[in-house]
Design an enzyme around this catalytic site. Structure first.
Site, PDB file in Angstrom:
ATOM      1  N   GLY A 389       0.838  -1.188   0.000  1.00  0.00           N
ATOM      2  CA  GLY A 389       0.000   0.000   0.000  1.00  0.00           C
ATOM      3  C   GLY A 389       0.873   1.238   0.000  1.00  0.00           C
ATOM      4  O   GLY A 389       2.108   1.154  -0.018  1.00  0.00           O
ATOM      5  N   VAL A 393       1.079   4.318   5.966  1.00  0.00           N
ATOM      6  CA  VAL A 393      -0.201   3.773   6.456  1.00  0.00           C
ATOM      7  C   VAL A 393      -0.002   2.783   7.603  1.00  0.00           C
ATOM      8  O   VAL A 393      -0.974   2.197   8.080  1.00  0.00           O
ATOM      9  CB  VAL A 393      -0.997   3.110   5.303  1.00  0.00           C
ATOM     10  CG1 VAL A 393      -1.399   4.142   4.283  1.00  0.00           C
ATOM     11  CG2 VAL A 393      -0.192   2.002   4.644  1.00  0.00           C
ATOM     12  N   LYS A 395       2.426   0.024   7.742  1.00  0.00           N
ATOM     13  CA  LYS A 395       2.758  -1.372   7.406  1.00  0.00           C
ATOM     14  C   LYS A 395       3.875  -1.912   8.303  1.00  0.00           C
ATOM     15  O   LYS A 395       3.769  -3.006   8.849  1.00  0.00           O
ATOM     16  CB  LYS A 395       3.186  -1.464   5.932  1.00  0.00           C
ATOM     17  CG  LYS A 395       2.115  -1.024   4.944  1.00  0.00           C
ATOM     18  CD  LYS A 395       2.551  -1.234   3.514  1.00  0.00           C
ATOM     19  CE  LYS A 395       3.733  -0.368   3.124  1.00  0.00           C
ATOM     20  NZ  LYS A 395       3.416   1.084   3.156  1.00  0.00           N
ATOM     21  N   SER A 712     -12.149   4.569 -15.329  1.00  0.00           N
ATOM     22  CA  SER A 712     -13.350   4.725 -14.501  1.00  0.00           C
ATOM     23  C   SER A 712     -14.186   5.949 -14.873  1.00  0.00           C
ATOM     24  O   SER A 712     -15.310   6.090 -14.393  1.00  0.00           O
ATOM     25  CB  SER A 712     -12.951   4.802 -13.016  1.00  0.00           C
ATOM     26  OG  SER A 712     -12.141   5.933 -12.788  1.00  0.00           O
ATOM     27  N   LYS A 755     -13.478   6.865  -3.237  1.00  0.00           N
ATOM     28  CA  LYS A 755     -14.317   7.700  -4.102  1.00  0.00           C
ATOM     29  C   LYS A 755     -15.622   8.089  -3.402  1.00  0.00           C
ATOM     30  O   LYS A 755     -16.077   9.243  -3.489  1.00  0.00           O
ATOM     31  CB  LYS A 755     -14.630   6.962  -5.404  1.00  0.00           C
ATOM     32  CG  LYS A 755     -13.415   6.744  -6.307  1.00  0.00           C
ATOM     33  CD  LYS A 755     -13.793   5.927  -7.534  1.00  0.00           C
ATOM     34  CE  LYS A 755     -12.591   5.690  -8.443  1.00  0.00           C
ATOM     35  NZ  LYS A 755     -12.946   4.859  -9.616  1.00  0.00           N
TER      36      LYS A 755
END
Length: 807
Positions: A389, A393, A395, A712, A755
């Site tokens: 990732g 964050v 890890k 997208s 999103k």
């Protein structure tokens, strides 16, 4: 330095010339002191590595400024001083605890300026004293003292006469062995001394015994006990000197120019044997004792004994000896079959993981599943996880939490920039400076064979002519092979199957497919604004308050202000920049508290702006749909979700399509697909085919300096073009995301969670998604999506019906 001849002249002069104020050879030590009035406080001269005895004259090289000032004043004023020995010669400015309690009253007979600009003082001991207290240390030490009574030898005592004769005899033996003192000095200075008091002090001072033993002699009050103790020390010295002479005679016959090194080695060996052993034997003995306690396999035990036998046959001076010894110590230090006991309490493990990290539910669930199976089965191979990732964050820190939850040791190795295969597998022992690889080194560091082992930045491993470290990691991370991991330095198999490997990566594309296949991939996605807010409240803010010495009530931040800070002062997936931003606020508050202890603040948007300055970032806001052709889409970025405005317009032309806004190839293809779909299905969508052919189309995505790409936005582009052609505005407060096909299908896309939350922050109330993305919506917490209505579609026509309703 003072010369030997000068010292001998001074000694002879002091012993024989009665016209001087020196103690006469046969005089009483307390007679000279009667010429002076002895106060109860005296200047104290600390000596290093030297002990002055009453009646003895010694030269002292003065090195310290305090000491030089003391002896100069004492010499000028002809006053007495106290001389006392330091316990530790390394102390530069000794205090009372650094000095022995018993010293010697002394007079300064002469000061000599040496050629090297140093000063040597000739001191004569007078009487012993007891240091009661150290009163001053400037400009030199001054202490309160008490004179000690000296015992006198009775006249015509046969026992004392025998002790005196023994002392003279043993001292002459020492002189003959050492040859440091000329024989005529020995004759004059030893044989003709009649006072046993002076004889004991003179021999004690002149002998080569260490200063601690000399101090012990000085502190003995009973004259006979002092003499017997001195005899013991001298006899021991004679025995050592005799032994040394015997050793020299044993090896003398073997000496020649080519055998000099051999002679020295034999001499050392003989000395060591006489003392009870040598270091080589000690090394092998320690290795054998340690080997008995190891729980290694028969194969490893046999290999150890074979290598130990080879060590015993080697010459200790040979270069290979040290290499062999280090190898055997490496085998001993490794935790063969030594495992820590796992804490299999699932409730505790879940609590620990939740305490340290907010969110990351998939990772936590996987750890708890492993614990559950281990608890039921009792034994299983550890999983090999890869957390991937964006940066920041958590890890790597998650590995520490896993180790704490399992009650295991934690080790970490950074693989970023690693390009040599030997860093993983180790170097063969034939190379100079060879050592085990990082895997084995960190296992030794952990002290157990089942730690939590974090392989940090596994995606940044390099490769060059030294080999490919990723290929070496294949064996480490393959559960079917790592039961017998082969390190080149050990040249033995080591079981890594109980090690819990956790790899971390940012970009999976740089990891070789075979290596990726051996790991269980778990995505650690970026945090949502709501999650960052909760992480700040639970972890970051308390940490920074503690780091800056602030109390909880001195700095409070409400949710609205936190969201403002996160949105406008950070742009990241993780929380590193957010942590630094909170630290900046805490520093400003700490400054105010230092000036005013009663200061406290509840941070608002205005004060946050004052503390942090102008916001460097802004979020896209929903801009409405005041005219046809403007449609809101949703985009995913490495730092979270964003809303995306797609604008289209028509003009007279020949059906050409123009695209602007730094669009990537995939996004351009989506716009082409959208226009071709509208042309192909014009009748179904109630569009005029002739109008399409007679107009040019322009699709623009604002923020033209920012590169954009991905499939997208397909559904957004087809809706925008349809809205422009129909002259119909899109539904208010509506956003959408999805890939399209020529057949009119709407396909699922990624980044749904980010999103959706971006849409909510922008004030969007309805969202169109592919039907297959419904499962991602179900995984989002209900409170995060409250107030948003979702439309799940499978075709473009369904999406257009929702987005462009009939007026």
């Amino acid at each position: 330095m003072i010369t030997d001849d000068l010292l001998k002249d001074i000694v002879i002069e002091g012993m024989l010339d009665e016209s001087q104020e020196f103690l006469p050879l046969q005089g009483e030590s307390d007679k000279p002191t009667e010429q002076h009035s002895i106060p109860d406080t005296l200047p104290i001269l600390p000596l290093r590595n030297t002990v002055l005895f009453p009646g003895v004259i010694i030269p002292i090289n003065i090195g310290r400024e305090k000491s030089l000032r003391l002896v100069q004043e004492a010499y000028k004023q002809e006053s007495l001083i106290g001389v006392i020995t330091q316990r530790d010669m390394r102390v530069e400015n000794p205090e009372q605890d650094d000095l022995y309690s018993v010293g010697t009253l002394a007079s300064v007979l002469r000061l000599i300026e040496m050629p090297d600009s140093t000063t040597t003082a000739i001191l004569q001991g007078r009487r012993r004293f007891l240091l009661d207290d150290l009163l001053l240390d400037e400009p030199y030490h001054v202490g309160k003292v008490t004179l000690k009574q000296e015992e006198r030898a009775p006249g015509n005592d046969e026992e004392y006469d025998a002790i005196a004769d023994s002392l003279k005899e043993v001292t002459m033996k020492v002189i003959r062995f050492t040859k440091d003192i000329p024989e005529h000095i020995g004759m004059i200075g030893i044989k003709n001394i009649e006072s046993i008091f002076f004889l004991i002090n003179f021999v004690s001072s002149s002998s080569n015994i260490d200063y601690r033993s000399k101090q012990d002699l000085l502190e003995i009050d009973h004259l006979k006990q002092r003499a017997i103790k001195l005899l013991e020390l001298l006899n021991k010295q004679v025995n050592i000197l005799t032994l040394k002479q015997d050793i020299q005679q044993k090896v003398k016959a073997d000496i020649d120019k080519q055998q000099r090194e051999y002679f020295l080695q034999q001499q050392m060996k003989t000395i060591q044997n006489e003392l009870g052993g040598n270091p080589v034997d000690e090394d092998t003995r320690e290795l054998e004792e340690s080997a008995k306690k190891k729980k290694w396999s028969k194969q490893v035990g046999d290999a150890f004994q074979k290598e130990l036998a080879k060590l015993k046959r080697q010459n200790p001076t040979a270069p290979d000896y040290a290499v062999q010894l280090n190898y055997l110590k490496e085998l001993i230090d490794l935790p063969w079959k030594h495992y820590s006991k796992d804490n299999l309490d699932l409730t505790r493990a879940a609590k620990v993981l939740d305490e340290d990290h907010y969110g990351l539910e998939k990772v936590k669930e996987r750890i708890l599943e492993y614990l559950a199976v281990l608890k039921l089965k009792g034994n299983m191979k550890s999983p090999i996880l890869c957390l991937y990732g964006p940066p920041g964050v958590g890890k790597t820190s998650l590995g520490k939490s896993v180790a704490r939850a399992l009650n295991r040791e934690f080790v970490r190795v950074s693989l970023g920039g690693l390009h040599d295969e030997a860093e993983i597998r180790g170097h063969r022992r034939t190379y100079i400076g060879a050592m085990p690889g990082r895997i084995i080194q960190n296992i030794k560091k952990a002290g157990v064979s089942n730690p939590v082992f974090v392989l940090d930045e596994i995606d940044k491993v390099g490769r060059d002519f030294h080999g490919n470290p990723q290929s070496a990691l294949l064996e480490v991370l393959d559960p079917e092979q790592n039961t017998a991991f082969h390190d080149n330095y050990l040249d033995l198999d080591y079981d890594l199957s109980k090690v819990m490997f956790i790899a971390t990566a940012n970009d999976l594309s740089t990891i070789a497919p075979p290596l990726r296949d051996r790991m269980e991939m778990i995505e650690v996605s970026g945090y949502l604004l709501e999650e960052k807010r909760e992480i700040t409240r639970r972890h970051l803010l308390p940490k920074q308050l503690e780091n800056h010495g602030l109390k909880n009530e001195q700095l409070t931040i409400d949710n609205e202000t936190l969201a403002y800070i996160i949105d406008n002062y950070t742009r990241e997936s993780g929380v590193r920049a957010l942590d630094k931003t909170i630290a900046k606020i805490a520093r400003r508050v700490a400054k105010q508290v230092a000036l005013d202890p009663d200061y406290a603040i509840a941070l608002s948007k205005e004060t946050a702006r004052d503390f942090l300055g102008t916001p460097p970032f802004t979020r896209e806001k929903y801009q409405g749909n005041e005219q046809p052709g403007v449609v809101t889409g949703l985009a995913w970025t490495a730092v979270g979700g964003e809303i995306l405005h797609v604008e289209s317009s028509t003009s007279k032309g020949k059906g050409l399509l123009t695209m602007t806004g730094s669009l990537g190839d995939v996004m351009k293809e989506s716009a082409t697909l959208a226009l071709e779909y509208l042309k192909a299905h014009a009748a179904e969508l109630r569009l005029d085919p002739a109008a399409i052919e007679q107009h040019n189309f322009h699709v623009h995505v604002p923020a033209g300096a920012v590169p954009k790409d991905g499939p997208s936005a397909g559904i957004t582009m087809v809706t925008s073009l349809a809205s422009s052609l129909l002259g119909r505005r899109a539904k208010k407060s509506l956003a959408m995301t999805g890939e399209i096909t020529l057949r009119g299908k709407v396909l699922p896309v990624g980044g749904i969670r980010e999103k959706i939350l971006a849409a909510k922050r922008a004030g969007i109330q309805e969202i169109i998604l592919c039907e297959e993305n419904k499962k991602e919506i179900e995984e989002i917490k209900k409170e995060y999506i409250e107030g948003i209505h979702f439309h799940f579609v499978t075709t473009i026509r369904e999406a257009l019906a929702i987005a462009l309703p009939d007026d």
